[in-house]
Design an enzyme around this catalytic site. Structure first.
Site, PDB file in Angstrom:
ATOM      1  N   HIS A   1      -9.470  -6.082  10.375  1.00 21.29           N
ATOM      2  CA  HIS A   1     -10.070  -5.868   9.057  1.00 21.29           C
ATOM      3  C   HIS A   1     -11.442  -5.204   9.160  1.00 21.29           C
ATOM      4  CE1 HIS A   1      -7.514  -9.604   8.256  1.00 21.29           C
ATOM      5  NE2 HIS A   1      -6.934  -8.637   7.580  1.00 21.29           N
TER       6      HIS A   1
ATOM      7  N   GLU B   1       0.821  -1.218   0.000  1.00 16.84           N
ATOM      8  CA  GLU B   1       0.000   0.000   0.000  1.00 16.84           C
ATOM      9  C   GLU B   1       0.850   1.261   0.000  1.00 16.84           C
ATOM     10  OE1 GLU B   1      -2.737  -3.184   0.840  1.00 16.84           O
ATOM     11  OE2 GLU B   1      -0.808  -2.679   1.769  1.00 16.84           O
TER      12      GLU B   1
END
Length: 365
Positions: free
Chosen positions: A163, A94
């Site tokens: 998550h 990322e």
């Protein structure tokens, strides 16, 4: 780094998009004029396809967005249609692909960056916050950064605490950043098209559990020119209490409003924020003046959340004088999201929790 497994074959970063332009325009985006319903997934897909048809500077980048058609199939078919120069698979980095995309935006391209989960945007938060959101101001208005960061945000089902976090309040607190939170297919389509055209960096927070949900859409929403303003929408008119919420909790609030009307004769107004930043303060004031009672509903932690900001805005405006009872916040539990389904269900609002909150504010036994 949060641990996750790849759900398909990851290709290397393709850098060809940094040079050249398509010689001929791509075919006009297909429109779904034959149906009056659309899933949120298809709404997002069609919005991106149409904007890529419209502007050759728009490209999509992220993990598995190309060959695998997207981890959630939101980018299905786009690689075949636009090619690997404009639909770019990346490794699991990322920090790397977000920094690359911000640099591309600073040079005039218009990236759509997909995070497989917004939890993973934490790996790139320096690029999102310091490089994208602050550059226009720090450059004295000479350097824009036109970029969209999109992907699923918040809890799904059984994906664990790392998550499941909702980043609405996190990113909503950053000057220079716009934060959108669509609920319906029409929201998703109109807001994403507006975000891609916006010269400012936009965080576009989707809900994984809404991707497969179908919604009725208007003929207007099927137009390639359709965009939505960053304003709230009254999803259900009411006169006794206002339920101010966003994304999937709009569904739960509408269900709660039906229960309240049938069982208690309460007329609840449901307001879908659609944008966290800029927040539609005028819509909040208007609904408070109308119903004189308010609850907020969100699936974030109770501390420093979106509901807290709504309460503060009410307190600091003329809306406060119209309140007949204190505002009540309905939030997620103040714990990392449990993995076990039974505990996870207890950790977030549902229609019954919302109904009980309304009863408390209205002093209904």
């Amino acid at each position: 780094m949060a641990f996750r497994l790849s759900t398909g074959v990851l290709g290397g970063v393709r850098q060809a998009f940094l040079s050249g332009r398509v010689g001929a325009s791509a075919p006009l985006a297909r429109r779904m004029a034959s149906t009056k319903t659309m899933t949120v997934r298809d709404a997002l897909n069609s919005a991106m396809a149409e904007e890529m048809d419209r502007d050759d500077d728009v490209f999509i980048i992220g993990e598995e967005v190309a060959q695998y058609n997207g981890a959630y199939k939101v980018t299905k078919g786009l690689l075949d249609r636009f090619g690997e120069r404009r639909v770019v698979d990346t490794p699991i980095t990322e920090m790397g692909f977000t920094g690359l995309s911000v640099g591309a935006a600073l040079k005039g391209l218009k990236p759509i960056v997909e995070f497989m989960s917004f939890n993973f945007s934490m790996q790139a938060i320096d690029q999102v916050v310091n490089s994208a959101a602050k550059t226009y101001y720090m450059s004295g208005g000479t350097q824009k950064c036109q970029i969209v960061f999109r992907g699923p945000n918040g809890a799904a089902v059984g994906v664990g605490a790392q998550h499941s976090q909702d980043f609405s309040a996190w990113y909503g607190s950053i000057p220079g950043m716009k934060v959108l939170v669509p609920y319906s297919a029409e929201d998703a389509r109109g807001l994403l098209k507006a975000a891609i055209r916006d010269p400012n960096p936009v965080v576009f927070l989707e809900n994984e559990l809404l991707y497969g949900e179908s919604f009725e859409v208007s003929e207007e929403a099927l137009s390639t020119d359709f965009t939505l303003p960053y304003t709230a929408k009254v999803e259900r008119e009411g006169s006794d209490i206002s339920i101010i919420t966003y994304t999937r909790n709009v569904l739960y609030s509408l269900q709660a409003a039906e229960i309240l009307e049938k069982q208690y004769g309460v007329s609840a107004e449901v307001v879908n924020l659609r944008a966290i930043r800029p927040m539609d303060i005028n819509a909040i004031i208007k609904t408070v003046k109308k119903t004189n009672h308010v609850i907020t509903v969100e699936s974030t932690f109770p501390s420093f959340g979106v509901g807290s900001e709504i309460v503060a805005q009410i307190m600091e405006s003329e809306a406060f004088d119209y309140l007949d009872a204190p505002v009540k916040r309905v939030t997620g539990a103040d714990v990392p999201t449990p993995y076990a389904k039974e505990l996870e269900d207890f950790a977030f609002p549902d229609p019954d929790v919302i109904v009980n909150a309304v009863k408390s504010v209205l002093s209904i036994e």
